[in-house]
Design a protein around this motif. Structure first.
Motif, short mmCIF file in Angstrom:
data_model
loop_
_atom_site.label_atom_id
_atom_site.label_comp_id
_atom_site.label_asym_id
_atom_site.label_seq_id
_atom_site.Cartn_x
_atom_site.Cartn_y
_atom_site.Cartn_z
N LEU A 165 -100.25 -51.73 -43.88
CA LEU A 165 -100.40 -52.47 -42.64
C LEU A 165 -101.38 -51.81 -41.67
O LEU A 165 -101.47 -50.58 -41.61
N ILE A 166 -102.08 -52.66 -40.94
CA ILE A 166 -102.87 -52.25 -39.77
C ILE A 166 -102.42 -53.13 -38.61
O ILE A 166 -102.31 -54.35 -38.77
N LEU A 167 -102.13 -52.53 -37.48
CA LEU A 167 -101.71 -53.31 -36.31
C LEU A 167 -102.89 -53.43 -35.35
O LEU A 167 -103.49 -52.42 -34.95
N VAL A 168 -103.25 -54.66 -34.99
CA VAL A 168 -104.34 -54.92 -34.03
C VAL A 168 -103.70 -55.49 -32.77
O VAL A 168 -103.12 -56.58 -32.79
N LEU A 169 -103.81 -54.75 -31.64
CA LEU A 169 -103.12 -55.13 -30.41
C LEU A 169 -104.10 -55.59 -29.33
O LEU A 169 -105.11 -54.94 -29.07
N ASN A 170 -103.79 -56.73 -28.72
CA ASN A 170 -104.52 -57.16 -27.53
C ASN A 170 -103.87 -56.48 -26.34
O ASN A 170 -102.76 -56.83 -25.93
N MET A 171 -104.53 -55.48 -25.79
CA MET A 171 -103.95 -54.71 -24.70
C MET A 171 -104.04 -55.42 -23.36
O MET A 171 -103.60 -54.90 -22.34
N GLN A 172 -104.59 -56.65 -23.35
CA GLN A 172 -104.67 -57.43 -22.11
C GLN A 172 -103.49 -58.37 -21.95
O GLN A 172 -103.46 -59.17 -21.00
N LEU A 173 -102.52 -58.29 -22.87
CA LEU A 173 -101.33 -59.14 -22.73
C LEU A 173 -100.58 -58.78 -21.45
O LEU A 173 -100.57 -57.62 -21.03
N PRO A 174 -99.93 -59.77 -20.82
CA PRO A 174 -99.24 -59.49 -19.55
C PRO A 174 -98.06 -58.54 -19.72
O PRO A 174 -97.53 -58.36 -20.82
N ASP A 175 -97.66 -57.94 -18.62
CA ASP A 175 -96.48 -57.08 -18.55
C ASP A 175 -96.56 -55.86 -19.49
O ASP A 175 -95.54 -55.37 -19.97
N ARG A 176 -97.78 -55.41 -19.71
CA ARG A 176 -97.98 -54.22 -20.54
C ARG A 176 -97.31 -54.34 -21.91
O ARG A 176 -96.78 -53.37 -22.46
N ILE A 177 -97.34 -55.52 -22.50
CA ILE A 177 -96.69 -55.75 -23.79
C ILE A 177 -97.34 -54.88 -24.88
O ILE A 177 -96.67 -54.37 -25.77
N GLY A 178 -98.66 -54.71 -24.78
CA GLY A 178 -99.35 -53.88 -25.77
C GLY A 178 -98.86 -52.45 -25.76
O GLY A 178 -98.60 -51.85 -26.81
N ASP A 179 -98.71 -51.87 -24.55
CA ASP A 179 -98.20 -50.50 -24.44
C ASP A 179 -96.78 -50.39 -25.00
O ASP A 179 -96.44 -49.42 -25.68
N GLU A 180 -95.97 -51.38 -24.69
CA GLU A 180 -94.59 -51.38 -25.17
C GLU A 180 -94.55 -51.46 -26.69
O GLU A 180 -93.71 -50.81 -27.35
#
Length: 536
Positions: A165-180
């Protein structure tokens, strides 16, 4: 959406009648007539679907049949509750009358790449359209866009299916969802095995610094180009494969090393060992039916419980995401089977055991000659389990063909001793492929035993209740006129007088206790080789 071809009309009518009865009759399975009717319908459906190539229907019918007790005239069920059977019947009904989702039920999958072993999981709300960016690329990995709340479930599912697996995260999601999401991934058991690519605005330097501190592997500016994103995914997949970072691979490599050391001991000193291979069968079906969290929780609990049953010097390691191996040094097949039975018994303590008990397969194999390396033993178990009867929980792997052929030329050894300690030690050490061993503890019947068994070698204690070893040797040599066998004393009386008396009555050798197993075997082989040459 997939639609399955319909059943033959008479089967379809009977299915609808049975399924309808289940829906409206809570005590449906309490009646023997209903259980019998369902059993025969399932057998007919299974046979028909096999002939007509209906794989999904065949699988479901076969699975339900597994919950019936074998050869039971009362057609009793092997499970306490009926919810599992009702759920499977619903799926069978849906297969024939309704529209079904594709085989993977948690999240949409790009169908043309679903079977690939590597996958990029994209956590995005659709604003970056990352999956669309990768569509025209010539990929060797699958792509799946998931909701943030589904990430853990899907990661568990794909890890169990042994996908990279590779996880690709959109860090611009609201409420800091990417960080979480990054925090959840790094706090879980997959810490190093899932590389993370973070995508964030290129002008936000403070955000970049914080993301890098979160231990992501790549940070890419938004908007990202398809070529850059594809190259980043390929790069991380390649590095991940080369490094073999997953805990499973590390445990597997550890087991191979330990197994190889034990194998060398066996080759040099005939120090026997056994392996227990435990596998959770039909993993994709289980993931679809019970969910990835439930499957992963059961497998982890079963692995932990199995580890509690083994001895201090045994080894247990994960071999794959749905199988683990237990190494039992100084154990023969019988001991390993007893250990496997203890593990099965202990499994019942797991709350979800009832759901998965029918999908556990356990293979047991004993060390033997004929393999080129230790890992081949595990490969043989895996292959043998595919040939095992479907209702066999514990399956003993038969010996190799060439080992079986050698059994016809085994040396026949009779051990006469009223104390079982020494005979048991020798029996556990000597190879069944090379030695045919019988133990006689009632010395009064030792002569009769000798006449019946016709051993090549007799290994006897001197001091026993009833007839002593010296008298036995005299009877073997004089009364029975057995001249072509080897007679050796293995005795706790090892004074010079005892040794002299033993040789005078006709023994070929005299070995004192305590003894070295390797020394005893070497002397027995030497005496038998000399006797064979003389009698030619």
């Amino acid at each position: 959406m997939l639609r399955q071809p319909p059943l033959v009309p008479r089967y379809q009518e009977k299915l609808e009648r049975l399924y309808g009865s289940m829906q409206h009759n809570e005590r449906f399975f309490a009646a023997r007539m209903n259980r019998e009717s369902l059993y025969h319908f399932l057998k007919q459906t299974r046979d028909w679907s096999a002939v007509s190539g209906q794989k999904d229907i065949y699988t479901l019918a076969s699975l339900i049949l597994r919950y019936y007790k074998k050869d039971d005239p009362d057609y009793s069920l092997a499970v306490n509750g009926t919810s599992i059977i009702q759920e499977l019947m619903k799926r069978l009904y849906d297969q024939t009358t309704g529209e079904l989702q594709s085989a993977v039920i948690m999240g949409p999958v790009n169908n043309h790449t679903a079977s690939l072993q590597a996958k990029a999981l994209i956590v995005d709300d659709g604003s970056l359209r990352l999956e669309e960016l990768l569509l025209p690329m010539n990929r060797n990995y699958a792509v799946e866009t998931v909701e943030p709340g589904q990430v853990i479930d899907i990661i568990i599912r794909d890890i169990l299916l042994e996908k990279k697996l590779i996880l690709v995260l959109n860090m611009q999601l609201p409420d800091r969802i990417g960080d979480e999401t990054v925090r959840m991934i790094k706090d879980n058991v997959w810490e190093d095995c899932i590389p993370v690519i973070a995508i964030c605005p290129s002008l936000d330097s403070e955000r970049w610094a914080k993301i890098i501190n979160n231990d992501v592997d790549f940070v890419l500016p938004s908007p990202v180009t398809p070529a850059v994103l594809d190259a980043s995914i390929r790069n991380l997949l390649r590095k991940n494969e080369q490094a073999e970072l997953t805990n499973r691979n590390e445990e597997r490599k550890d087991m191979v090393k330990i197994l190889q050391k034990e194998w060398l001991r066996y080759i040099r000193f005939q120090s026997y060992f056994s392996l227990i291979y435990i596998r959770l069968e039909q993993l994709p079906y289980l993931l679809q039916t019970f969910g990835s969290k439930e499957v992963y929780a059961f497998y982890s609990a079963f692995y932990a419980h199995a580890g509690k049953t083994i001895r201090k010097y045994d080894e247990i390691k994960r071999w794959s995401m749905n199988a683990f191996v237990i190494l039992l040094p100084a154990s023969r097949m019988a001991g390993a089977v007893l250990a496997a039975e203890r593990i099965v018994k202990l499994m019942e303590m797991i709350p979800s055991a009832q759901l998965f008990a029918n999908y556990i397969k356990i293979g047991v194999i004993e060390s033997e000659h004929g393999f080129t390396q230790a890992e081949d033993l595990v490969m043989r178990i895996e292959h043998q389990l595919t040939l095992a009867p479907h209702d066999a929980v514990i399956y003993q792997s038969p010996p190799l063909n060439e080992a079986s052929a050698r059994r016809n030329d085994r040396i026949k050894l009779l051990i006469v001793d009223d104390d079982l300690v020494a005979p048991t030690i020798l029996q556990n050490h000597l190879s069944e492929d090379e030695w045919e061993i019988e133990i006689c503890t009632e010395t009064e019947t030792a002569v009769e035993h000798t006449t019946r068994f016709r051993p090549n070698i007799i290994l006897s204690e001197t001091s026993m209740s009833g007839i002593n070893g010296y008298a036995l040797c005299l009877q073997v040599r004089q009364i029975l006129h057995i001249r072509h066998n080897v007679f050796v004393f293995l005795s706790k009386q090892n004074t010079s007088g005892s040794i002299l008396r033993g040789l005078q009555v006709g023994a070929d050798d005299y070995i004192g206790k305590p003894f070295s197993v390797a020394e005893v075997e070497a002397k027995l082989r030497r005496h038998w080789a000399l006797r064979t040459e003389l009698t030619g």
